[in-house]
Design a protein around this motif. Sequence first.
Motif, mmCIF file in Angstrom:
data_model
loop_
_atom_site.group_PDB
_atom_site.id
_atom_site.type_symbol
_atom_site.label_atom_id
_atom_site.label_comp_id
_atom_site.label_asym_id
_atom_site.label_seq_id
_atom_site.Cartn_x
_atom_site.Cartn_y
_atom_site.Cartn_z
ATOM 1 N N LEU A 14 -27.634 34.065 33.979
ATOM 2 C CA LEU A 14 -26.927 33.037 33.220
ATOM 3 C C LEU A 14 -25.486 33.457 32.963
ATOM 4 N N PHE A 15 -24.593 32.507 33.161
ATOM 5 C CA PHE A 15 -23.168 32.724 32.912
ATOM 6 C C PHE A 15 -22.633 31.593 32.046
ATOM 7 N N ILE A 16 -21.568 31.890 31.305
ATOM 8 C CA ILE A 16 -20.844 30.855 30.576
ATOM 9 C C ILE A 16 -19.490 30.673 31.258
ATOM 10 N N VAL A 17 -19.153 29.423 31.569
ATOM 11 C CA VAL A 17 -17.854 29.108 32.161
ATOM 12 C C VAL A 17 -17.211 28.067 31.250
ATOM 13 N N THR A 18 -16.143 28.450 30.576
ATOM 14 C CA THR A 18 -15.671 27.599 29.492
ATOM 15 C C THR A 18 -14.154 27.424 29.438
ATOM 16 N N ASN A 19 -13.730 26.195 29.228
ATOM 17 C CA ASN A 19 -12.323 25.909 28.916
ATOM 18 C C ASN A 19 -12.123 26.073 27.416
ATOM 19 N N GLN A 20 -11.190 26.903 27.024
ATOM 20 C CA GLN A 20 -10.898 27.078 25.592
ATOM 21 C C GLN A 20 -9.415 26.815 25.366
ATOM 22 N N SER A 21 -9.035 25.555 25.551
ATOM 23 C CA SER A 21 -7.614 25.219 25.451
ATOM 24 C C SER A 21 -7.102 25.390 24.025
ATOM 25 N N GLY A 22 -8.024 25.480 23.052
ATOM 26 C CA GLY A 22 -7.611 25.732 21.671
ATOM 27 C C GLY A 22 -6.846 27.035 21.536
ATOM 28 N N VAL A 23 -7.109 27.980 22.448
ATOM 29 C CA VAL A 23 -6.362 29.245 22.442
ATOM 30 C C VAL A 23 -4.916 28.975 22.856
ATOM 31 N N GLY A 24 -4.773 28.275 23.994
ATOM 32 C CA GLY A 24 -3.446 27.975 24.517
ATOM 33 C C GLY A 24 -2.627 27.092 23.582
ATOM 34 N N ARG A 25 -3.336 26.268 22.809
ATOM 35 C CA ARG A 25 -2.648 25.383 21.863
ATOM 36 C C ARG A 25 -2.383 26.077 20.542
ATOM 37 N N GLY A 26 -2.928 27.301 20.400
ATOM 38 C CA GLY A 26 -2.670 28.066 19.178
ATOM 39 C C GLY A 26 -3.579 27.704 18.011
ATOM 40 N N TYR A 27 -4.685 26.987 18.272
ATOM 41 C CA TYR A 27 -5.598 26.617 17.187
ATOM 42 C C TYR A 27 -6.470 27.789 16.761
ATOM 43 N N PHE A 28 -6.813 28.636 17.703
ATOM 44 C CA PHE A 28 -7.575 29.847 17.391
ATOM 45 C C PHE A 28 -7.263 30.886 18.461
ATOM 46 N N SER A 29 -7.701 32.129 18.207
ATOM 47 C CA SER A 29 -7.336 33.222 19.104
ATOM 48 C C SER A 29 -8.456 33.509 20.092
ATOM 49 N N LEU A 30 -8.099 34.243 21.134
ATOM 50 C CA LEU A 30 -9.093 34.663 22.113
ATOM 51 C C LEU A 30 -10.137 35.545 21.424
ATOM 52 N N GLU A 31 -9.704 36.318 20.429
ATOM 53 C CA GLU A 31 -10.649 37.161 19.691
ATOM 54 C C GLU A 31 -11.709 36.296 18.997
ATOM 55 N N ASN A 32 -11.305 35.134 18.477
ATOM 56 C CA ASN A 32 -12.280 34.202 17.875
ATOM 57 C C ASN A 32 -13.325 33.776 18.903
ATOM 58 N N VAL A 33 -12.877 33.558 20.132
ATOM 59 C CA VAL A 33 -13.795 33.154 21.200
ATOM 60 C C VAL A 33 -14.774 34.291 21.500
ATOM 61 N N TYR A 34 -14.252 35.520 21.538
ATOM 62 C CA TYR A 34 -15.117 36.682 21.810
ATOM 63 C C TYR A 34 -16.174 36.830 20.719
ATOM 64 N N VAL A 35 -15.788 36.576 19.468
ATOM 65 C CA VAL A 35 -16.729 36.693 18.351
ATOM 66 C C VAL A 35 -17.901 35.727 18.566
ATOM 67 N N ILE A 36 -17.588 34.496 18.964
ATOM 68 C CA ILE A 36 -18.637 33.503 19.206
ATOM 69 C C ILE A 36 -19.515 33.932 20.385
ATOM 70 N N HIS A 37 -18.889 34.487 21.412
ATOM 71 C CA HIS A 37 -19.664 34.929 22.576
ATOM 72 C C HIS A 37 -20.586 36.093 22.212
ATOM 73 N N ARG A 38 -20.093 37.002 21.361
ATOM 74 C CA ARG A 38 -20.962 38.108 20.924
ATOM 75 C C ARG A 38 -22.137 37.562 20.120
ATOM 76 N N GLN A 39 -21.883 36.532 19.312
ATOM 77 C CA GLN A 39 -22.962 35.921 18.537
ATOM 78 C C GLN A 39 -24.002 35.294 19.462
ATOM 79 N N LEU A 40 -23.524 34.631 20.526
ATOM 80 C CA LEU A 40 -24.441 34.052 21.510
ATOM 81 C C LEU A 40 -25.315 35.131 22.147
ATOM 82 N N GLN A 41 -24.689 36.247 22.488
ATOM 83 C CA GLN A 41 -25.454 37.356 23.096
ATOM 84 C C GLN A 41 -26.529 37.849 22.138
#
Length: 138
Positions: A14-41
């Motif tokens: 299983l893989f996750i392939v995700t667009n996180q344009s909120g990072v590019g728009r400055g709504y949240f950081s890549l670190e926030n995305v990693y936190v959610i991914h660690r929670q998923l794991q």
Amino acid sequence: MKALHIFQDLGFELFIVTNQSGVGRGYFSLENVYVIHRQLQNDLRENKLHPFKDFAICPHSPDDICQCRKPSGQMIQDLITKYHINPKKSYMVGDKLIDAESGKNAGVNGILVRVSQKTDFPFFKNLLDFAHHLKSNP
Ligand SMILES: [Zn+2]
């Protein structure tokens, strides 16, 4: 989680392939995305599942005109290369047309779940329905 159990019982990684344009728009950081991914794991491990093999993230906004943002097949293509995956035996499942399109663009079978719009891609009511379909049509 039941669907993921079926996929892993069938031998899929299983893989996750995700667009996180909120990072590019400055709504949240890549670190926030990693936190959610660690929670998923953690959620997967707690449910006696193997963790996701990898995560592919496009952190760009649409204005960045990057190569990776879905519906580009780039992120999937990179995973195919990195893990020596057979695209013909793989599925890209999503609830947006761009998800299925990104799979198609990488030579992977595109599958849609939970969408109401009519498309040319195979459609299932939810992930579990698709899992049952795969199980009975190996
Ligand atoms: Zn990108």
